[in-house]
Design an enzyme around this catalytic site. Structure first.
Site, short mmCIF file in Angstrom:
data_model
loop_
_atom_site.label_atom_id
_atom_site.label_comp_id
_atom_site.label_asym_id
_atom_site.label_seq_id
_atom_site.Cartn_x
_atom_site.Cartn_y
_atom_site.Cartn_z
N GLY B 29 64.91 -45.75 140.83
CA GLY B 29 63.46 -45.94 140.77
C GLY B 29 62.65 -44.66 140.82
O GLY B 29 61.45 -44.68 140.59
N CYS B 237 61.36 -73.39 122.03
CA CYS B 237 61.36 -72.61 120.79
C CYS B 237 61.35 -73.57 119.60
O CYS B 237 62.14 -74.51 119.53
CB CYS B 237 62.61 -71.72 120.74
SG CYS B 237 62.82 -70.89 119.14
N CYS B 240 64.98 -72.94 117.66
CA CYS B 240 66.28 -73.27 118.26
C CYS B 240 66.16 -74.25 119.42
O CYS B 240 67.15 -74.66 119.99
CB CYS B 240 67.00 -72.00 118.72
SG CYS B 240 66.33 -71.31 120.25
N CYS B 262 61.54 -67.95 119.91
CA CYS B 262 62.17 -66.97 120.78
C CYS B 262 61.76 -65.56 120.36
O CYS B 262 61.79 -65.22 119.18
CB CYS B 262 63.69 -67.05 120.69
SG CYS B 262 64.39 -68.54 121.38
N CYS B 268 68.09 -66.42 119.45
CA CYS B 268 67.63 -67.59 118.69
C CYS B 268 68.64 -67.92 117.57
O CYS B 268 69.06 -69.06 117.41
CB CYS B 268 66.25 -67.31 118.12
SG CYS B 268 65.38 -68.77 117.56
#
Lengths: 271, 289, 227
Positions: B29, B237, B240, B262, B268
């Site tokens: 970080g 979606c 899909c 997606c 997808c």
């Protein structure tokens, strides 16, 4: 004129350890003296005024005490909650920062130096709480609302930014932001400077009430003798970086000993 | 192949970047400064990510590049082509087949593995920047864990919108220490930041590299009474039928008609290959993918 | 309770050629609990100066001023602050308060400062204000707009709110009508009865006669006079 100082003295309490012990603080800027060999004890609940004209070193001294400027020599000992008297100048910076967001507070002359102007009033007050890990939005907001009320800012202004506030309101907001974590020592640099006289009176009254109510200790730098008469138990008079006189506020103002203090006191216009 | 050094950058530069990457992995970080190079593409097109990818690529790697989840946008295509030309590495659009994935603003839906590296393109690495303009001050704040300000931003969100409205670049705390900007990924992706793959973040213009080592604790900042929520559009979606993936909204006609699909094109396509179909899907054709 | 021993004082005016003006020499005075002593002498003889020195408002040049065991002439500011809060009260001729603070609070302040409960302090303040004939409708207003006599009475109420063992009174009955004057004299009498040591300046000879046990002529402390 003695009663006022007596009123202001009310916060002072008896104790065996000073809250702040200043020993020989000196700051030079090249050949020029910022402040020289300043020493004093500040006791819990006491309010001390530092007066002097521009360039007398009073602001330099305040910045040295508050850890904003490192002095060339000397010690600034603070009675920490867990370790007793400790020199804040040799402390780790992380510890000093912790102090400055818990037990210490600093009220700037210009509110915009002490506020985040692009953050709402509530966010400004809440920041210190969040800095010490307050993580409940509802409670932070409730506390901010309470503090806005204590400095006489209407609760419905909580989401307004300080840019929408008058100078007096900004200064009161800065005070709320500083006092919300219940500090023990407040540094104030010309807290009423630049405000209209009527606004000044209101602010002073407010400060005085808060100092008393919270048992605060404070060091107030100002060039305004009326301010110290109203707020300070004790007074230090500075000239050319040196402390030329100190004592009980009403005594220094009513029976000044040093030539400079006499000049200062006699120069105030009587109303 | 060509006259470029492998992956465009010279070996000294790659060493310098690798040292920054190792330091970043050692201090999860923490933003490590590095001497960002001029790249043959403009800032804002992923020069930071490209330099990190160049430093970690080896000839055996298979590279995937996505932009907002899609492999076929201009940015993704040109970066992929760049490394094809300068490094000669294999490329793929399949998440599972890639060993290095460079991404702009998304994390793939498919869980990543320990043998994969995810490289993020980062525009502004400093999470405190919008509140504190001074770099000196923000570095000090990180050093001293002075993070009250970060919550001020979330406080402001709630006070203005009734909820934390930050929906991308949502700040996180890494391994209980540094507050980090996960780059402008949707907050839906934040929980995926705890993963098995190595995650590297490169900011070219700002000259910073930071990292999340595998299985590092990454916590999204929030309030007790306004907890973090990994939200997405409340739809399936259209192609899909997936209900668990991050969706893009697409306007499909002049009457305000729209569909959701997606954002991760590989995910997808993979689902459609496996026979899933959404409400608006045409019959799946093998050569469409 | 109050003991002034060989005290002297001079002012040095640095801005007027460092003129040194001796104003008091070899002043001595002792006040026992329950006793009221009046300072007398011509105007300018140093009555107020001596009172201010006892209160710590003026510095003392030489000698000792003991109040309840504390030497005001040598005490640190902090000790004087404590002394003023608990032991030594002062009623001056003029009321000076912060604008906006209600009269009730002004009077209750010394009690709150010594740790009284808020309700009890305000109740005591109201009782004193009632006794001194300040109309109830004024209690919630700041005394800054009051008449001179009303301000004087608010000042007295405030000075008598806390039972100080030592009291300094500067013209407490000036500008009062006969009725209120009698009330104030009664209050001074009560303070004496509970054992307060009192030093006062009373131009009002009748009041002085009525309340003071003895007089001390400050002209005998004028520098040169005693020598």
């Amino acid at each position: 004129m003695m009663e006022l100082a007596m009123d202001a003295a009310i916060g002072a309490t008896a104790g065996t350890t000073p809250l702040l012990r200043v020993e020989g603080v000196t700051k030079r800027y090249g050949a020029r003296i910022g402040c020289a060999d300043v020493s004093f004890d500040l006791w819990p609940g006491e309010v001390m005024g530092i007066v002097g004209e521009s360039g007398s070193g009073k602001s330099t001294l305040l910045n040295c005490l508050a850890g904003h400027v490192p002095p060339d020599s000397g010690a600034v000992l603070f009675d920490t909650r867990d370790g007793g008297l400790r020199d804040t100048l040799t402390m780790r910076e992380s510890e000093r920062r912790m102090l400055s967001r818990t037990d210490w507070a600093f009220v700037h002359q210009h509110a915009r130096d002490g506020l985040r102007m692009n953050v709402s009033a509530g966010g400004n007050v809440g920041e210190r709480l969040m800095a010490v890990n307050a993580r409940h939005y509802g409670r932070i907001r409730a506390k901010a609302t309470d503090w806005l009320g204590r400095v006489e800012i209407a609760a419905d202004r909580i989401d307004d930014r300080p840019t929408a506030f008058s100078g007096g309101m900004q200064q009161r907001l800065q005070i709320a932001r500083n006092l919300v974590t219940g500090p023990r020592l407040v540094f104030m640099d010309e807290p009423t400077g630049g405000l209209d006289v009527s606004v000044q009176a209101r602010l002073l009254d407010l400060l005085r009430g808060l100092v008393r109510e919270m048992g605060l200790s404070a060091i107030i730098v100002t060039h305004d003798l009326a301010v110290v008469r109203l707020l300070a138990d004790r007074l230090m008079v500075m000239k050319d970086g040196h402390v030329v006189e100190s004592g009980l506020t009403d005594q220094v103002l009513d029976d000044p000993q040093h030539a400079y203090t006499q000049l200062l006191v006699s120069s105030v216009l009587q109303v | 192949m060509n006259e470029y050094n492998f992956a465009y950058l010279d070996e000294q530069t790659k060493r310098m970047i690798r040292r920054a990457i190792l330091k970043a992995l050692a201090i999860p970080g923490y933003q490590v400064p590095f001497a960002s190079r001029e790249m043959p593409m403009p800032y804002g097109w992923g020069t930071g990510g490209v330099q990190v990818s160049a430093a970690v690529l080896v000839p055996e790697d298979t590279l995937k590049v996505i932009d907002q989840g899609a492999d076929d946008t201009t940015n993704a295509v040109s970066i992929r082509r760049f490394f094809e030309r300068t490094a000669g590495v294999a490329v793929t659009e399949a998440t599972a087949e890639a060993s290095v994935i460079q991404t702009r603003h998304r994390i793939p839906e498919a869980p990543l593995r320990a043998d994969q590296i995810l490289v993020y393109q980062v525009p502004i690495p400093e999470p405190l920047r919008f509140l504190e303009p001074s770099e000196v001050e923000t570095r000090k704040m990180h050093a001293l864990e002075d993070y009250g300000l970060m919550h001020v931003k979330l406080y402001e969100d709630i006070s203005r919108h009734g909820a934390i409205s930050t929906s991308y670049a949502y700040p996180v705390k890494v391994e209980g220490r540094y507050v980090m900007d996960p780059s402008p990924i949707p907050k839906f992706d934040n929980p995926k930041l705890e993963m098995a793959a190595i995650q590297l973040f490169g900011a070219g213009r700002e000259q910073r590299i930071y990292a999340i080592p595998p299985h590092t604790r990454v916590v999204s900042l929030d309030f007790e009474d306004h907890p973090f929520e990994a939200s997405k559009a409340d739809h399936a979606c259209g192609l899909c039928g997936a209900t668990d993936s991050y969706l893009d909204e697409l306007i499909v006609d002049d009457e305000g008609g729209r569909m959701f699909l997606c954002s991760d094109t590989d995910y997808c396509a993979g689902r459609r290959r496996a026979g899933h179909a959404g409400a608006e899907a045409a019959p799946f054709e093998e050569d469409a993918a | 309770m109050i003991s002034v021993e060989n005290v002297s004082k001079s002012f040095v005016l640095h801005n007027q050629g460092a003129a040194r003006i001796p104003v008091m020499a070899e002043a001595s005075l002792s006040v026992a609990p329950g006793e009221c002593v009046a300072l007398v002498g011509a105007s300018g003889a140093g009555k107020s100066t001596l009172m201010r020195m006892i209160y710590g408002n003026y510095l003392t040049g030489a000698g000792r001023i003991l109040v309840g065991g504390t030497d005001v002439a040598a005490a640190a500011p902090r000790e004087i602050i404590r002394l003023r809060r608990h032991t030594l009260g002062y009623v001056s001729q003029f009321l000076r308060v912060v604008p906006r603070v209600p009269t009730r609070e002004v009077v209750a302040e010394p009690l709150l400062a010594t740790g009284s409960a808020r309700d009890a302090a305000l109740a005591r303040a109201e009782a004193l204000l009632a006794r001194l004939n300040i109309p109830e409708r004024l209690w919630s207003l700041s005394p800054t707009t009051f008449s001179g006599g009303e301000q004087q009475r608010v000042n007295i109420a405030r000075g008598f709110a806390h039972p100080y063992p030592a009291l300094l009174l500067d013209e407490p009955t000036a500008s009062l009508d006969p009725l209120n004057r009698a009330t104030v004299l009664a209050m001074i009498g009560e303070a004496k009865a509970r054992g307060a040591a009192i030093v006062g300046i009373f131009h009002d000879a009748e009041a002085r006669e009525a309340i003071c046990d003895r007089e001390v002529d400050v002209t005998t402390f004028t520098p040169g006079a005693a020598a």
